[in-house]
Design a protein around this motif. Structure first.
Motif, short mmCIF file in Angstrom:
data_model
loop_
_atom_site.label_atom_id
_atom_site.label_comp_id
_atom_site.label_asym_id
_atom_site.label_seq_id
_atom_site.Cartn_x
_atom_site.Cartn_y
_atom_site.Cartn_z
N VAL A 189 0.84 -1.20 0.00
CA VAL A 189 0.00 0.00 0.00
C VAL A 189 0.87 1.25 0.00
CG1 VAL A 189 -1.73 1.33 1.29
CG2 VAL A 189 -1.97 -1.15 1.05
N TRP A 190 1.98 1.23 0.74
CA TRP A 190 2.90 2.38 0.70
C TRP A 190 3.41 2.60 -0.72
CZ3 TRP A 190 6.22 0.39 5.36
CH2 TRP A 190 5.51 0.57 6.55
N LEU A 205 1.94 1.68 -3.51
CA LEU A 205 0.83 2.16 -4.34
C LEU A 205 0.54 3.63 -4.08
CD1 LEU A 205 -1.50 -0.94 -4.08
CD2 LEU A 205 -0.25 -0.17 -6.12
N ARG A 206 0.62 4.06 -2.83
CA ARG A 206 0.41 5.48 -2.51
C ARG A 206 1.46 6.34 -3.19
NH1 ARG A 206 -0.44 4.97 3.95
NH2 ARG A 206 -2.62 4.28 3.92
N GLY A 212 -4.24 3.28 -1.41
CA GLY A 212 -3.20 3.57 -2.39
C GLY A 212 -3.78 3.92 -3.76
N THR A 236 -4.23 -4.43 -6.10
CA THR A 236 -3.34 -4.61 -4.95
C THR A 236 -2.79 -6.03 -4.93
OG1 THR A 236 -4.57 -2.95 -3.70
CG2 THR A 236 -3.17 -4.44 -2.43
#
Length: 117
Positions: free
Chosen positions: A70-71, A73-74, A84, A98
């Motif tokens: 998620v980090w 993707l953000r 994200g 994801t």
């Protein structure tokens, strides 16, 4: 090596992971560690070096036991949204993208470890 490592990944990540591990690996250490160790077992069939196997298991623990994907993707999507992705994106698409991102990261690391370590 590519097909074999793909099969090892699929068995380790999907066949050997039970619901308890999947539901708890992001918030508790024990399920994350058990999942990472079980994930590494199919790779023994490929006779990796000890260093390659350690990289495969430890990076799997890091990726699955933390919000690393998620980090990523953000950062990639330039958003601070919890998923994200843009909140406008349908949740089913967010979930699948994801999962795909997670799998691609694992496969790239595993391939590199098996090839060069």
């Amino acid at each position: 090596i590519a097909m074999e490592q793909l099969l090892c990944h699929l068995v380790g990540d999907y066949i050997l992971q039970d619901d308890w591990m999947a539901q708890n690996k992001k918030t508790r250490s024990l399920p994350a560690v058990i999942h990472a160790v079980l994930y590494g077992l199919p790779f023994l069939l490929l006779r990796p070096s000890p260093v390659a196997l350690a990289v495969i298991v430890m990076t799997h623990l890091l990726i699955d036991g933390t919000p690393l994907v998620v980090w990523f993707l953000r950062l990639r999507n330039r958003t601070s949204n919890a998923t994200g992705f843009s909140p406008d994106r349908p949740i089913w698409l967010t979930v699948w993208l994801t999962i795909i991102t997670d799998n691609v990261i694992h496969l790239c690391i595993n391939y590199a470890a098996l090839r060069w370590l």
